[in-house]
Design a protein around this motif. Sequence first.
Motif, PDB file in Angstrom:
ATOM      1  N   LEU A 156       0.833  -1.196   0.000  1.00  0.00           N
ATOM      2  CA  LEU A 156       0.000   0.000   0.000  1.00  0.00           C
ATOM      3  C   LEU A 156       0.868   1.246   0.000  1.00  0.00           C
ATOM      4  N   VAL A 157       0.220   2.371  -0.251  1.00  0.00           N
ATOM      5  CA  VAL A 157       0.872   3.671  -0.081  1.00  0.00           C
ATOM      6  C   VAL A 157      -0.010   4.505   0.834  1.00  0.00           C
ATOM      7  N   TYR A 158       0.621   5.402   1.596  1.00  0.00           N
ATOM      8  CA  TYR A 158      -0.178   6.245   2.477  1.00  0.00           C
ATOM      9  C   TYR A 158       0.485   7.606   2.616  1.00  0.00           C
ATOM     10  N   ALA A 159      -0.312   8.574   3.029  1.00  0.00           N
ATOM     11  CA  ALA A 159       0.193   9.921   3.286  1.00  0.00           C
ATOM     12  C   ALA A 159      -0.408  10.401   4.597  1.00  0.00           C
ATOM     13  N   GLY A 160       0.439  10.895   5.484  1.00  0.00           N
ATOM     14  CA  GLY A 160      -0.034  11.386   6.773  1.00  0.00           C
ATOM     15  C   GLY A 160       0.765  10.792   7.914  1.00  0.00           C
ATOM     16  N   ASP A 161       0.849  11.521   9.030  1.00  0.00           N
ATOM     17  CA  ASP A 161       1.625  11.022  10.161  1.00  0.00           C
ATOM     18  C   ASP A 161       0.984  11.333  11.510  1.00  0.00           C
ATOM     19  N   GLU A 185     -16.104  15.665   6.938  1.00  0.00           N
ATOM     20  CA  GLU A 185     -17.263  16.068   7.744  1.00  0.00           C
ATOM     21  C   GLU A 185     -17.337  15.270   9.041  1.00  0.00           C
ATOM     22  N   HIS A 186     -16.945  14.002   8.964  1.00  0.00           N
ATOM     23  CA  HIS A 186     -16.983  13.145  10.145  1.00  0.00           C
ATOM     24  C   HIS A 186     -15.690  13.226  10.964  1.00  0.00           C
ATOM     25  N   LYS A 187     -14.794  14.088  10.517  1.00  0.00           N
ATOM     26  CA  LYS A 187     -13.541  14.335  11.243  1.00  0.00           C
ATOM     27  C   LYS A 187     -12.769  13.038  11.516  1.00  0.00           C
ATOM     28  N   VAL A 188     -12.637  12.213  10.492  1.00  0.00           N
ATOM     29  CA  VAL A 188     -11.884  10.978  10.666  1.00  0.00           C
ATOM     30  C   VAL A 188     -10.392  11.282  10.636  1.00  0.00           C
ATOM     31  N   ASP A 189      -9.638  10.423  11.301  1.00  0.00           N
ATOM     32  CA  ASP A 189      -8.185  10.569  11.307  1.00  0.00           C
ATOM     33  C   ASP A 189      -7.550   9.914  10.095  1.00  0.00           C
ATOM     34  N   ALA A 190      -8.232   8.879   9.552  1.00  0.00           N
ATOM     35  CA  ALA A 190      -7.681   8.154   8.404  1.00  0.00           C
ATOM     36  C   ALA A 190      -8.815   7.683   7.505  1.00  0.00           C
ATOM     37  N   PHE A 191      -8.536   7.659   6.213  1.00  0.00           N
ATOM     38  CA  PHE A 191      -9.488   7.189   5.205  1.00  0.00           C
ATOM     39  C   PHE A 191      -8.759   6.149   4.365  1.00  0.00           C
ATOM     40  N   LEU A 192      -9.317   4.928   4.357  1.00  0.00           N
ATOM     41  CA  LEU A 192      -8.738   3.815   3.617  1.00  0.00           C
ATOM     42  C   LEU A 192      -9.606   3.451   2.426  1.00  0.00           C
ATOM     43  N   LYS A 197      -5.544   9.548  -6.333  1.00  0.00           N
ATOM     44  CA  LYS A 197      -4.993  10.433  -7.344  1.00  0.00           C
ATOM     45  C   LYS A 197      -4.169  11.531  -6.673  1.00  0.00           C
ATOM     46  N   HIS A 198      -3.137  11.945  -7.356  1.00  0.00           N
ATOM     47  CA  HIS A 198      -2.261  12.985  -6.825  1.00  0.00           C
ATOM     48  C   HIS A 198      -3.052  14.242  -6.490  1.00  0.00           C
ATOM     49  N   SER A 199      -3.991  14.600  -7.350  1.00  0.00           N
ATOM     50  CA  SER A 199      -4.773  15.817  -7.119  1.00  0.00           C
ATOM     51  C   SER A 199      -5.617  15.705  -5.856  1.00  0.00           C
ATOM     52  N   ASP A 200      -6.102  14.486  -5.545  1.00  0.00           N
ATOM     53  CA  ASP A 200      -6.892  14.290  -4.332  1.00  0.00           C
ATOM     54  C   ASP A 200      -6.032  14.504  -3.088  1.00  0.00           C
ATOM     55  N   VAL A 201      -4.787  14.018  -3.142  1.00  0.00           N
ATOM     56  CA  VAL A 201      -3.877  14.186  -2.011  1.00  0.00           C
ATOM     57  C   VAL A 201      -3.648  15.675  -1.754  1.00  0.00           C
ATOM     58  N   LEU A 202      -3.399  16.425  -2.807  1.00  0.00           N
ATOM     59  CA  LEU A 202      -3.105  17.850  -2.667  1.00  0.00           C
ATOM     60  C   LEU A 202      -4.319  18.654  -2.239  1.00  0.00           C
ATOM     61  N   ARG A 203      -5.480  18.339  -2.827  1.00  0.00           N
ATOM     62  CA  ARG A 203      -6.650  19.192  -2.648  1.00  0.00           C
ATOM     63  C   ARG A 203      -7.521  18.802  -1.461  1.00  0.00           C
ATOM     64  N   ARG A 205      -6.938  16.163   1.178  1.00  0.00           N
ATOM     65  CA  ARG A 205      -6.535  15.403   2.349  1.00  0.00           C
ATOM     66  C   ARG A 205      -6.637  16.173   3.654  1.00  0.00           C
ATOM     67  N   GLY A 206      -6.177  17.407   3.673  1.00  0.00           N
ATOM     68  CA  GLY A 206      -6.144  18.138   4.926  1.00  0.00           C
ATOM     69  C   GLY A 206      -5.242  17.435   5.917  1.00  0.00           C
ATOM     70  N   ASP A 207      -5.755  17.196   7.144  1.00  0.00           N
ATOM     71  CA  ASP A 207      -4.971  16.517   8.179  1.00  0.00           C
ATOM     72  C   ASP A 207      -5.195  15.009   8.196  1.00  0.00           C
ATOM     73  N   MET A 208      -6.061  14.509   7.327  1.00  0.00           N
ATOM     74  CA  MET A 208      -6.330  13.073   7.310  1.00  0.00           C
ATOM     75  C   MET A 208      -5.135  12.285   6.799  1.00  0.00           C
ATOM     76  N   THR A 209      -4.934  11.128   7.377  1.00  0.00           N
ATOM     77  CA  THR A 209      -4.050  10.145   6.755  1.00  0.00           C
ATOM     78  C   THR A 209      -4.878   9.391   5.726  1.00  0.00           C
TER      79      THR A 209
END
Length: 252
Positions: A156-161, A185-192, A197-203, A205-209
């Motif tokens: 897998l790949v992931y972004a966030g710490d 909206e649900h203020k989750v810490d991680a979304f699996l 997509k690269h654009s999704d990560v940039l646009r 993600r916010g603080d989510m892993t």
Amino acid sequence: MKQEELIQLLEQMAPPDIADSFDEGRIGMIIDLLYTKNRQVNKIAVALDVTTAVLKKAAAFEADILICHHTPLFHPVTAIPETLAKRMKIIFDNNISVYAMHTNYDHAEGGVNAVLADMLGLKDQIMTDFGIIGMIEQTPADVFAKNVSDKLNAPLVYAGDNPIQKVMICGGSCFNRHAMSVAREHKVDAFLSSEMKHSDVLRERGDMTIIDAGHYATENPAMRVLAEKLGKELAGQAEVLFIDDDPGLKSL
């Protein structure tokens, strides 16, 4: 058992009316080669995808029907390319019907997302428009990602710490603007999910892993569970074979 009885059982497990609207005409009996509702079904194959390898194994098993997650005919067919023609030939030559359970099985109790959430030990689960949200003991992001990889036996790949406690999961391809807005909206810490997509990560993600564990790895476990359920439910009536056709992605 009779074909009609099998379909009734499958529709109890994953009612067609809970499928997403885009699945209209793409779930249920996609290729019906049993000709009659009263035809006897003795052997059932179950797989995520209708690949050539899956069909060859289903044919060797002498399956009367293949239950899949992804229909082999998602788009209208105006031309038949070689790969599709070869698959259709196996289906026709071996009289294998194909029954698809897609987003209805995603949303069903005990379906794709429920199996994934249970595998990862999510507590206090709630269903959303996109998957399931649940809680785990607070865990560092890298430890949680490693646990996901181990449980799914997949790279897998992931972004966030940030530490992770509240998790949203959605089997298959859910990294889109709408699903990620639900996660925020649900203020989750991680979304699996998968197919990040690269654009999704940039646009988005916010603080989510965000964790991309692959389309196959996040959905295939539920097809294995489906085969196990059918095997128990239909013991003495029909044989059930689960066919695993992992695309074999590897990490270096």
